[in-house]
Design a protein around this motif. Structure first.
Motif, short mmCIF file in Angstrom:
data_model
loop_
_atom_site.label_atom_id
_atom_site.label_comp_id
_atom_site.label_asym_id
_atom_site.label_seq_id
_atom_site.Cartn_x
_atom_site.Cartn_y
_atom_site.Cartn_z
N HIS A 78 0.84 -1.20 0.00
CA HIS A 78 0.00 0.00 0.00
C HIS A 78 0.87 1.25 0.00
CE1 HIS A 78 -3.40 2.56 0.64
NE2 HIS A 78 -3.01 2.93 1.83
N GLN A 81 2.15 1.81 -3.41
CA GLN A 81 1.08 2.33 -4.25
C GLN A 81 0.91 3.83 -4.03
OE1 GLN A 81 -3.21 1.56 -3.31
NE2 GLN A 81 -3.16 0.39 -5.22
N THR A 91 -5.66 8.78 -7.21
CA THR A 91 -5.79 7.54 -6.45
C THR A 91 -6.04 6.38 -7.40
OG1 THR A 91 -6.67 8.71 -4.55
CG2 THR A 91 -7.10 6.35 -4.66
N LEU A 93 -7.10 2.17 -7.61
CA LEU A 93 -7.77 1.09 -6.89
C LEU A 93 -7.73 -0.16 -7.77
CD1 LEU A 93 -9.15 1.32 -4.11
CD2 LEU A 93 -11.35 1.39 -5.29
N VAL A 136 -5.29 -10.11 -1.89
CA VAL A 136 -5.77 -9.10 -0.94
C VAL A 136 -4.88 -9.09 0.29
CG1 VAL A 136 -7.69 -8.39 0.54
CG2 VAL A 136 -8.15 -9.24 -1.75
N GLY A 139 -1.67 -7.37 -0.26
CA GLY A 139 -1.72 -5.96 -0.61
C GLY A 139 -1.64 -5.69 -2.09
N ASP A 142 -6.74 -4.36 -3.83
CA ASP A 142 -7.44 -3.61 -2.78
C ASP A 142 -8.75 -4.28 -2.37
OD1 ASP A 142 -5.70 -1.21 -2.52
OD2 ASP A 142 -6.22 -0.97 -4.64
N THR A 276 -11.44 -7.39 1.80
CA THR A 276 -10.55 -6.24 1.84
C THR A 276 -9.63 -6.38 3.04
OG1 THR A 276 -12.17 -4.99 3.14
CG2 THR A 276 -12.20 -4.64 0.76
N ARG A 280 -8.18 -1.05 6.03
CA ARG A 280 -8.49 -0.09 4.97
C ARG A 280 -9.95 -0.17 4.53
NH1 ARG A 280 -3.40 -1.62 2.77
NH2 ARG A 280 -4.28 -2.37 0.80
N HIS A 283 -11.55 3.18 4.00
CA HIS A 283 -10.96 4.12 3.05
C HIS A 283 -12.07 4.65 2.14
CE1 HIS A 283 -8.79 5.39 -0.58
NE2 HIS A 283 -7.75 5.55 0.20
N LEU A 286 -12.70 2.78 -1.19
CA LEU A 286 -13.11 1.40 -0.95
C LEU A 286 -14.52 1.33 -0.39
CD1 LEU A 286 -10.04 -0.55 0.49
CD2 LEU A 286 -11.30 -1.01 -1.61
#
Length: 303
Positions: A78, A81, A91, A93, A136, A139, A142, A276, A280, A283, A286
């Protein structure tokens, strides 16, 4: 200080169940894997694996450290990223989905999502739950749109895991028959009534599921074909190859010449949800996507 590389090695040992297989996956020698694990045990002052001629199993301390390894790996991915996004200011995803979920659940949810977050860059990949759920945890993904059949949650998701499962919908399987079949007019069918029928199925996991149900009903189903596509399986039913078991969301579009009949209790069912990383889950992007998937699942349930 715990060495991250040693945690990575321990996670591979836990995943593969032996030093040799972990070494092959990591492109190391078995001796190097053993040395990493031994060094981790010395730094912790506790044994993390139990060695035997049948392989290795984790101790309680080992399970704690594997969970920590999953969290560290996910957080580092993450962080990478986020660093990558600094150059674009946008951003990103990444979403993994199984095929029928990608066809019938994801598009409507993505339309809702992009309306709320037009500047977010989405990356979609296709994969079965056994492939996407580990991603997932690592990482690399997402969110994974996944499913499991009756029983516990998928092996990579549990209350003690860093991965959180959010249920979306129940997806019962139906029997699909040629419209001229002697049972096509029934309101519902018991699996035992189909003991003499040949089958063509839309995925390997559905075949395994049917075999379990058939065993309870006292017969061994005759398999004429297994495909990786539910539409193809229904086409084979229309061609007279046999019957099929198809999840509700994969019954569209219609194939001419077929009838769909529900199954009596206990109804074989897929449980669809999203996985997930727990930390997060809230988020903003998400959370929006999960809400959009929930709305899309509710809309499908109403049809």
């Amino acid at each position: 200080m715990i060495d991250v590389q040693r945690l990575r090695v321990l996670r591979a040992v836990a995943e593969h169940g032996s030093f040799n297989q972990a070494a092959a996956a990591l492109h190391l020698t078995p001796s190097a894997v053993s040395q990493h694990v031994a060094a981790l045990e010395r730094s912790l002052g506790a044994q993390v694996v139990t060695r035997s001629t049948r392989g290795v199993t984790l101790t309680q301390a080992g399970r704690i450290m594997v969970q920590a390894a999953e969290s560290v790996t996910a957080e580092l991915a993450h962080a990478q990223q986020q660093v990558d996004q600094l150059g674009t200011g946008r951003t990103q995803l990444t979403v993994a989905t199984f095929t029928s979920g990608g066809r019938f659940l994801l598009p409507g949810a993505l339309a809702r999502f992009t309306a709320a977050h037009p500047d977010t860059v989405l990356h979609i990949s296709e994969g079965e739950p056994e492939d996407s759920l580990p991603l997932v945890r690592q990482g690399a993904v997402d969110l994974a749109l996944a499913y499991h059949f009756d029983g516990p949650l998928p092996g990579h998701v549990s209350q003690n895991s860093s991965t959180e499962w959010t249920a979306l919908m129940e997806d019962p399987l139906h029997v699909v028959l040629p419209e001229g079949h002697r049972l096509a007019g029934r309101a519902a069918l018991d699996i035992a009534e189909l003991a003499a029928e040949p089958w063509v199925l839309g995925c390997l996991k559905t075949e395994a599921y049917l075999r379990r149900y058939a065993e309870r009903a006292g017969f061994n189903p005759e398999m004429r074909g297994t495909t990786t596509d539910y539409f193809f399986a229904r086409s084979l039913v229309a061609a007279g190859m046999g019957l099929s078991l198809i999840p509700s969301i994969a019954l569209a579009p219609e194939v001419p010449g077929l009838r769909t009949v529900p199954i009596k209790e206990p109804v074989p069912t897929r449980h669809i949800g999203v996985a997930t990383i727990s930390r997060r889950r809230d988020h903003p992007q998400l959370a929006t996507l999960i809400n959009a998937l929930q709305e899309q699942a509710a809309a499908l349930d109403d049809t």
